[in-house]
Design a protein around this motif. Sequence first.
Motif, mmCIF file in Angstrom:
data_model
loop_
_atom_site.group_PDB
_atom_site.id
_atom_site.type_symbol
_atom_site.label_atom_id
_atom_site.label_comp_id
_atom_site.label_asym_id
_atom_site.label_seq_id
_atom_site.Cartn_x
_atom_site.Cartn_y
_atom_site.Cartn_z
ATOM 1 N N GLU A 154 0.826 -1.213 0.000
ATOM 2 C CA GLU A 154 0.000 0.000 0.000
ATOM 3 C C GLU A 154 0.861 1.263 0.000
ATOM 4 O OE1 GLU A 154 -4.161 -0.998 2.245
ATOM 5 O OE2 GLU A 154 -2.433 -0.618 3.526
ATOM 6 N N VAL A 155 1.897 1.234 0.822
ATOM 7 C CA VAL A 155 2.754 2.418 0.947
ATOM 8 C C VAL A 155 3.511 2.678 -0.346
ATOM 9 C CG1 VAL A 155 4.802 3.316 2.118
ATOM 10 C CG2 VAL A 155 2.945 2.331 3.453
ATOM 11 N N TRP A 156 4.026 1.612 -0.959
ATOM 12 C CA TRP A 156 4.745 1.816 -2.221
ATOM 13 C C TRP A 156 3.833 2.436 -3.273
ATOM 14 C CZ3 TRP A 156 9.379 2.444 -1.450
ATOM 15 C CH2 TRP A 156 10.216 1.544 -0.800
ATOM 16 N N LEU A 157 2.577 1.995 -3.317
ATOM 17 C CA LEU A 157 1.646 2.602 -4.265
ATOM 18 C C LEU A 157 1.381 4.066 -3.925
ATOM 19 C CD1 LEU A 157 -1.027 -0.167 -4.960
ATOM 20 C CD2 LEU A 157 0.733 0.701 -6.504
ATOM 21 N N ALA A 158 1.255 4.345 -2.638
ATOM 22 C CA ALA A 158 1.026 5.733 -2.220
ATOM 23 C C ALA A 158 2.196 6.624 -2.596
ATOM 24 C CB ALA A 158 0.791 5.788 -0.710
ATOM 25 N N LEU A 159 3.393 6.055 -2.633
ATOM 26 C CA LEU A 159 4.599 6.808 -2.998
ATOM 27 C C LEU A 159 4.825 6.830 -4.510
ATOM 28 C CD1 LEU A 159 6.991 5.579 -0.169
ATOM 29 C CD2 LEU A 159 6.084 7.897 -0.455
ATOM 30 N N GLY A 160 3.886 6.235 -5.250
ATOM 31 C CA GLY A 160 4.020 6.234 -6.702
ATOM 32 C C GLY A 160 5.103 5.305 -7.204
ATOM 33 N N GLN A 161 5.320 4.188 -6.489
ATOM 34 C CA GLN A 161 6.338 3.212 -6.891
ATOM 35 C C GLN A 161 5.689 1.839 -7.086
ATOM 36 O OE1 GLN A 161 10.208 3.364 -5.012
ATOM 37 N NE2 GLN A 161 9.664 5.264 -3.940
ATOM 38 N N PRO A 162 4.884 1.695 -8.149
ATOM 39 C CA PRO A 162 4.155 0.432 -8.363
ATOM 40 C C PRO A 162 5.066 -0.766 -8.590
ATOM 41 C CG PRO A 162 4.016 1.861 -10.287
ATOM 42 C CD PRO A 162 4.604 2.692 -9.195
ATOM 43 N N ARG A 163 6.266 -0.553 -9.146
ATOM 44 C CA ARG A 163 7.162 -1.699 -9.344
ATOM 45 C C ARG A 163 7.553 -2.311 -8.001
ATOM 46 N NH1 ARG A 163 9.058 1.604 -13.631
ATOM 47 N NH2 ARG A 163 8.868 0.591 -15.666
ATOM 48 N N GLU A 164 7.817 -1.451 -7.000
ATOM 49 C CA GLU A 164 8.148 -1.962 -5.670
ATOM 50 C C GLU A 164 6.955 -2.691 -5.060
ATOM 51 O OE1 GLU A 164 11.097 -1.977 -4.235
ATOM 52 O OE2 GLU A 164 11.925 -1.033 -6.029
ATOM 53 N N ALA A 165 5.757 -2.147 -5.305
ATOM 54 C CA ALA A 165 4.552 -2.814 -4.807
ATOM 55 C C ALA A 165 4.383 -4.179 -5.456
ATOM 56 C CB ALA A 165 3.328 -1.940 -5.065
ATOM 57 N N ARG A 166 4.703 -4.271 -6.738
ATOM 58 C CA ARG A 166 4.620 -5.551 -7.450
ATOM 59 C C ARG A 166 5.618 -6.572 -6.892
ATOM 60 N NH1 ARG A 166 0.539 -7.828 -10.194
ATOM 61 N NH2 ARG A 166 -0.621 -6.252 -11.319
ATOM 62 N N LYS A 167 6.779 -6.092 -6.487
ATOM 63 C CA LYS A 167 7.763 -6.990 -5.882
ATOM 64 C C LYS A 167 7.205 -7.610 -4.596
ATOM 65 C CE LYS A 167 11.895 -4.573 -7.584
ATOM 66 N NZ LYS A 167 13.078 -3.760 -7.168
ATOM 67 N N VAL A 168 6.517 -6.777 -3.831
ATOM 68 C CA VAL A 168 5.893 -7.274 -2.603
ATOM 69 C C VAL A 168 4.840 -8.309 -2.942
ATOM 70 C CG1 VAL A 168 4.460 -6.638 -0.622
ATOM 71 C CG2 VAL A 168 6.362 -5.170 -1.307
ATOM 72 N N LEU A 169 4.044 -8.033 -3.955
ATOM 73 C CA LEU A 169 3.016 -8.978 -4.382
ATOM 74 C C LEU A 169 3.635 -10.315 -4.765
ATOM 75 C CD1 LEU A 169 -0.001 -9.438 -5.099
ATOM 76 C CD2 LEU A 169 0.538 -8.609 -7.397
ATOM 77 N N GLY A 170 4.728 -10.282 -5.530
ATOM 78 C CA GLY A 170 5.410 -11.518 -5.907
ATOM 79 C C GLY A 170 5.950 -12.269 -4.709
ATOM 80 N N HIS A 171 6.477 -11.530 -3.734
ATOM 81 C CA HIS A 171 6.969 -12.161 -2.505
ATOM 82 C C HIS A 171 5.832 -12.834 -1.752
ATOM 83 C CE1 HIS A 171 9.507 -12.752 1.011
ATOM 84 N NE2 HIS A 171 8.546 -12.220 1.750
ATOM 85 N N LEU A 172 4.699 -12.161 -1.625
ATOM 86 C CA LEU A 172 3.553 -12.727 -0.910
ATOM 87 C C LEU A 172 3.046 -14.007 -1.570
ATOM 88 C CD1 LEU A 172 1.346 -9.690 0.183
ATOM 89 C CD2 LEU A 172 2.248 -11.489 1.658
ATOM 90 N N ARG A 173 3.096 -14.057 -2.889
ATOM 91 C CA ARG A 173 2.611 -15.242 -3.600
ATOM 92 C C ARG A 173 3.379 -16.501 -3.190
ATOM 93 N NH1 ARG A 173 2.053 -12.103 -8.669
ATOM 94 N NH2 ARG A 173 -0.173 -11.772 -9.022
#
Length: 231
Positions: A154-173
């Motif tokens: 959520e925070v990465w998206l709020a900071l305008g860094q969707p690639r970092e948010a995607r990395k988190v998503l991949g880690h969670l998977r």
Amino acid sequence: MSMMRVALQRLFLKVQAVVLLAFGRRQNAADKFERMLRLQPIDGYALASHAHVQVQLGNFEAAIKSLLQFTGVRPQDASAWFNLAYVLQQAGRHDEAEPAFRKALALDARMDRAWYGLALVLMTQERFVEAAQALKKNTELQPMSPHGWYRLAEVWLALGQPREARKVLGHLRQFEPRVAEQLERGIFAVHPEPFDKLRTGPVEGLRQAQPERTVDGRYPSQLAKVSDAAH
């Protein structure tokens, strides 16, 4: 009244309170703890227990009052400060919760739930850079819990860094696919445009998305246990 008589009365009230709690009679138990405090105002056990029951009853202001007293009795107890911070946060008093969380962390830098709670406060204040730092600490200490990772996305998206948010998503998977799926259809679905083109700044509706998975007690869904509260 003799010290022995006071001690016996406190013990009797404590037993009564415990029995009442076992039968779900929280208000009656709270009354017993209050009577204990009239006998001994700095009774750590009674202060901590009274606060816990008041939280269960939804009486946050009464809980805060007891916890403020308790931190005065136990100023070096990280859990006491965490509990105060948690209840302040639940009551919406975020500006007061932040220093209490930081006090808990000054006493115990490895208290992962305090890093998480601090991050939630910072997110509420839209201090996303600091929130990311707190969540990185949290995920270092609890790498297999999904809650910190979810919030970090959520925070990465709020900071305008969707690639970092995607990395988190991949880690969670890798270890929490259900939470990852919820994350993808929740906060990643806020904007239909490609993630690389997401605008910078806070994402509208960001903090409405929350993990469905229940918290296991390692995060501020409940009060921390306080050691030696009876002394």
